[in-house]
Design a protein around this motif. Structure first.
Motif, PDB file in Angstrom:
ATOM      1  N   ASP A   1       0.851  -1.136   0.008  1.00 12.52           N
ATOM      2  CA  ASP A   1       0.114   0.098  -0.037  1.00 12.52           C
ATOM      3  C   ASP A   1       0.815   1.263   0.001  1.00 12.52           C
ATOM      4  O   ASP A   1       0.314   2.105  -0.480  1.00 12.52           O
ATOM      5  N   ILE A   2       2.159   1.167   0.740  1.00 16.37           N
ATOM      6  CA  ILE A   2       2.648   2.301   0.530  1.00 16.37           C
ATOM      7  C   ILE A   2       3.509   2.571  -0.817  1.00 16.37           C
ATOM      8  O   ILE A   2       3.506   3.835  -1.257  1.00 16.37           O
ATOM      9  N   CYS A   3       3.833   1.479  -1.372  1.00 22.38           N
ATOM     10  CA  CYS A   3       4.434   1.542  -2.638  1.00 22.38           C
ATOM     11  C   CYS A   3       3.248   2.177  -3.640  1.00 22.38           C
ATOM     12  O   CYS A   3       3.673   2.924  -4.496  1.00 22.38           O
ATOM     13  N   TYR A   4       1.996   1.639  -3.449  1.00 21.60           N
ATOM     14  CA  TYR A   4       0.967   1.805  -4.396  1.00 21.60           C
ATOM     15  C   TYR A   4       0.686   3.282  -4.326  1.00 21.60           C
ATOM     16  O   TYR A   4       0.573   4.087  -5.267  1.00 21.60           O
ATOM     17  N   VAL A   5       0.307   4.050  -3.096  1.00 17.68           N
ATOM     18  CA  VAL A   5      -0.115   5.301  -3.132  1.00 17.68           C
ATOM     19  C   VAL A   5       1.283   6.290  -3.650  1.00 17.68           C
ATOM     20  O   VAL A   5       1.075   7.447  -4.071  1.00 17.68           O
ATOM     21  N   SER A   6       2.266   5.893  -3.324  1.00 16.21           N
ATOM     22  CA  SER A   6       3.719   6.448  -3.594  1.00 16.21           C
ATOM     23  C   SER A   6       3.980   6.595  -5.169  1.00 16.21           C
ATOM     24  O   SER A   6       4.695   7.072  -5.753  1.00 16.21           O
ATOM     25  N   THR A   7       3.203   5.662  -5.964  1.00 13.36           N
ATOM     26  CA  THR A   7       3.245   5.621  -7.559  1.00 13.36           C
ATOM     27  C   THR A   7       2.544   6.718  -7.965  1.00 13.36           C
ATOM     28  O   THR A   7       2.652   7.288  -9.203  1.00 13.36           O
ATOM     29  N   ASN A   8       1.218   7.014  -7.050  1.00 16.42           N
ATOM     30  CA  ASN A   8       0.376   7.918  -8.102  1.00 16.42           C
ATOM     31  C   ASN A   8       0.176   9.297  -7.434  1.00 16.42           C
ATOM     32  O   ASN A   8       0.080  10.246  -8.099  1.00 16.42           O
ATOM     33  N   VAL A   9       0.099   9.470  -6.040  1.00 16.35           N
ATOM     34  CA  VAL A   9      -0.274  10.377  -5.332  1.00 16.35           C
ATOM     35  C   VAL A   9       0.674  11.752  -5.306  1.00 16.35           C
ATOM     36  O   VAL A   9       0.327  12.824  -5.768  1.00 16.35           O
ATOM     37  N   PRO A  10       2.062  11.382  -5.270  1.00 15.09           N
ATOM     38  CA  PRO A  10       2.964  12.335  -5.465  1.00 15.09           C
ATOM     39  C   PRO A  10       2.955  13.015  -6.748  1.00 15.09           C
ATOM     40  O   PRO A  10       2.955  14.532  -6.563  1.00 15.09           O
ATOM     41  N   GLN A  11       2.639  12.370  -7.683  1.00 23.59           N
ATOM     42  CA  GLN A  11       2.323  13.156  -9.269  1.00 23.59           C
ATOM     43  C   GLN A  11       1.105  13.836  -9.005  1.00 23.59           C
ATOM     44  O   GLN A  11       0.829  15.049  -9.789  1.00 23.59           O
ATOM     45  N   MET A  12       0.064  13.314  -8.600  1.00 19.26           N
ATOM     46  CA  MET A  12      -1.323  14.181  -8.454  1.00 19.26           C
ATOM     47  C   MET A  12      -1.033  15.365  -7.529  1.00 19.26           C
ATOM     48  O   MET A  12      -1.577  16.427  -7.892  1.00 19.26           O
TER      49      MET A  12
ATOM     50  N   MET B   1       2.635   3.889 -15.154  1.00 15.45           N
ATOM     51  CA  MET B   1       1.318   2.949 -15.406  1.00 15.45           C
ATOM     52  C   MET B   1       1.744   1.335 -15.367  1.00 15.45           C
ATOM     53  O   MET B   1       0.858   0.597 -14.576  1.00 15.45           O
ATOM     54  N   TYR B   2       3.029   1.049 -15.138  1.00 11.18           N
ATOM     55  CA  TYR B   2       3.629  -0.190 -15.210  1.00 11.18           C
ATOM     56  C   TYR B   2       3.381  -0.649 -13.585  1.00 11.18           C
ATOM     57  O   TYR B   2       2.948  -1.548 -13.148  1.00 11.18           O
TER      58      TYR B   2
ATOM     59  N   SER C   1       2.658 -13.902  -5.719  1.00 15.14           N
ATOM     60  CA  SER C   1       1.945 -12.926  -5.996  1.00 15.14           C
ATOM     61  C   SER C   1       2.695 -11.670  -6.530  1.00 15.14           C
ATOM     62  O   SER C   1       1.899 -10.933  -7.460  1.00 15.14           O
ATOM     63  N   TRP C   2       3.972 -11.429  -5.991  1.00 15.21           N
ATOM     64  CA  TRP C   2       4.400 -10.191  -6.606  1.00 15.21           C
ATOM     65  C   TRP C   2       4.901 -10.611  -8.124  1.00 15.21           C
ATOM     66  O   TRP C   2       4.961  -9.653  -9.064  1.00 15.21           O
ATOM     67  N   SER C   3       5.620 -11.855  -8.239  1.00 13.08           N
ATOM     68  CA  SER C   3       6.224 -12.161  -9.518  1.00 13.08           C
ATOM     69  C   SER C   3       5.196 -11.959 -10.561  1.00 13.08           C
ATOM     70  O   SER C   3       5.490 -11.635 -11.936  1.00 13.08           O
ATOM     71  N   SER C   4       4.072 -12.913 -10.452  1.00 14.59           N
ATOM     72  CA  SER C   4       3.187 -13.149 -11.583  1.00 14.59           C
ATOM     73  C   SER C   4       2.462 -11.615 -11.647  1.00 14.59           C
ATOM     74  O   SER C   4       2.120 -11.421 -13.060  1.00 14.59           O
ATOM     75  N   SER C   5       2.413 -10.851 -10.941  1.00 16.75           N
ATOM     76  CA  SER C   5       1.733  -9.746 -11.294  1.00 16.75           C
ATOM     77  C   SER C   5       2.643  -8.482 -11.809  1.00 16.75           C
ATOM     78  O   SER C   5       2.238  -7.780 -13.004  1.00 16.75           O
ATOM     79  N   PHE C   6       3.842  -8.564 -11.448  1.00 19.79           N
ATOM     80  CA  PHE C   6       5.091  -7.830 -12.359  1.00 19.79           C
ATOM     81  C   PHE C   6       4.929  -8.375 -13.878  1.00 19.79           C
ATOM     82  O   PHE C   6       4.999  -7.355 -14.863  1.00 19.79           O
ATOM     83  N   LEU C   7       4.964  -9.788 -14.054  1.00 21.66           N
ATOM     84  CA  LEU C   7       5.191 -10.139 -15.441  1.00 21.66           C
ATOM     85  C   LEU C   7       3.786  -9.735 -16.342  1.00 21.66           C
ATOM     86  O   LEU C   7       3.845  -9.631 -17.269  1.00 21.66           O
ATOM     87  N   SER C   8       2.561 -10.058 -15.546  1.00 17.65           N
ATOM     88  CA  SER C   8       1.319  -9.628 -16.131  1.00 17.65           C
ATOM     89  C   SER C   8       1.395  -8.122 -16.722  1.00 17.65           C
ATOM     90  O   SER C   8       0.979  -7.949 -17.778  1.00 17.65           O
ATOM     91  N   SER C   9       1.691  -7.326 -15.723  1.00 21.31           N
ATOM     92  CA  SER C   9       1.631  -5.980 -15.966  1.00 21.31           C
ATOM     93  C   SER C   9       2.587  -5.670 -17.189  1.00 21.31           C
ATOM     94  O   SER C   9       2.015  -4.816 -18.031  1.00 21.31           O
TER      95      SER C   9
END
Length: 318
Positions: free
Chosen positions: A71-82, A102-103, A149-157
């Protein structure tokens, strides 16, 4: 003229954001800055409490640590830019930075979907097979499930992003959004996007729907097990450990499915932005609050940590 337009490549995107009114942008900036700081602080506290409290060294809290870090990574990807766009005159992002945002945004969103499914399975094993819980959910298994969970999602993205960014973008370059997200980027492609949309939908089925199905099946089995349980206190304890997870699932999955698992032609752009706020800002902020307020073990550990800190402070003063 058409040939020139077709050969033109978009160098940057312009965000319309959540509002074009300066007064409203200032209000939104203060509000989302508060949300961001609360999210980071709340999740850091959850991670710290779990690490220092021996009673919380269990599979359930191992996955909760993963979720809080995510969740820390998730918000830090989008919120600072916003936030930067709300106070800055230049509301643009270079194509390469947009692709990176986006990735990672899509990756972290997918990881949360899979991780919530894994956490549901953990609750199923704990409640329905308590005698075999430590054997089934051993340290090695937990690490492997988290890694998948982490690797499959990174590859799918990666697959979705490569397909999305390989499309020609020859103008316009105005994004009716506050961050770079696959559905909003696809709208700007100057070619037929039906194949890419189909691929996105297929990956949504795999990464979003299959973990969701795992959650539904796990909790159906948990419910059957609780109905057979004789002890009322045992039922209450089992339900209390599941309530927090179910609340997070409802918040995150409800909004994510609404955006990614419906045709683009039927999606409202304004409505999509509001919904995106929920799963990119609101849900990560609520996660530590939900787990700390509804979970007796976390509340107990928090009180213990606060009491210990107060004692240390008093000793230092004297």
């Amino acid at each position: 003229m058409d040939m020139v337009k077709a050969n033109f490549t978009v160098a940057e995107f312009v965000f319309l954001g959540l509002s074009s009114q300066p007064e409203m942008q200032l209000i939104l900036f203060i509000m989302f800055l508060f949300f961001y700081l609360l999210t980071v602080a709340g999740n850091v506290i959850i991670i710290t409490v779990i690490q220092i409290e021996p009673r919380l060294q269990t599979p359930m809290y191992f996955f909760l640590t993963n979720l809080s870090f995510l969740d820390i990574c998730y918000v830090s990807t989008n919120v600072p830019q916003m936030l930067s766009n709300m106070v800055g005159k230049k509301k643009t992002i270079p194509f390469s930075s947009c692709a990176t945002q986006m990735y990672f945004s899509l990756s972290f969103g997918m990881i949360e979907c899979v991780l919530l499914g894994v956490m549901a399975y953990d609750r199923y094993v704990a409640i329905c097979h308590p005698l075999h819980y430590t054997v089934i959910m051993n340290r090695s298994t937990c690490v492997q499930l988290a890694a998948i969970s982490w690797s499959s999602s990174f590859l799918s993205s990666m697959v979705i992003n490569v397909l999305t960014l390989s499309l020609p973008y020859c103008g316009p370059n105005v994004l009716n959004h506050f961050f770079c997200e696959v559905p909003s980027i696809l709208r700007l492609a100057c070619t037929d996007t039906s194949f890419t949309e189909m691929v996105v939908f297929i990956f949504s089925i795999i990464i979003v729907f299959i973990p969701f199905l795992l959650i539904v099946v796990s909790y159906a089995r948990i419910l059957l097990s609780l109905l057979r349980m004789q002890s009322a206190s045992g039922r209450h304890k089992a339900l209390s450990t599941c309530a927090s997870h179910l609340t997070v699932v409802a918040l995150f999955y409800g909004t994510a499915i609404f955006v990614y698992m419906r045709p683009q032609s039927k999606s409202s752009r304004a409505g999509g932005k509001i919904i995106a706020v929920f799963y990119t800002v609101i849900t990560p902020m609520f996660n530590p609050l939900i787990y700390s307020l509804r979970n007796q073990d976390v509340k107990g550990a928090l009180k213990k940590a606060i009491a210990k800190q107060r004692t240390q402070t008093l000793l230092m003063r004297h």
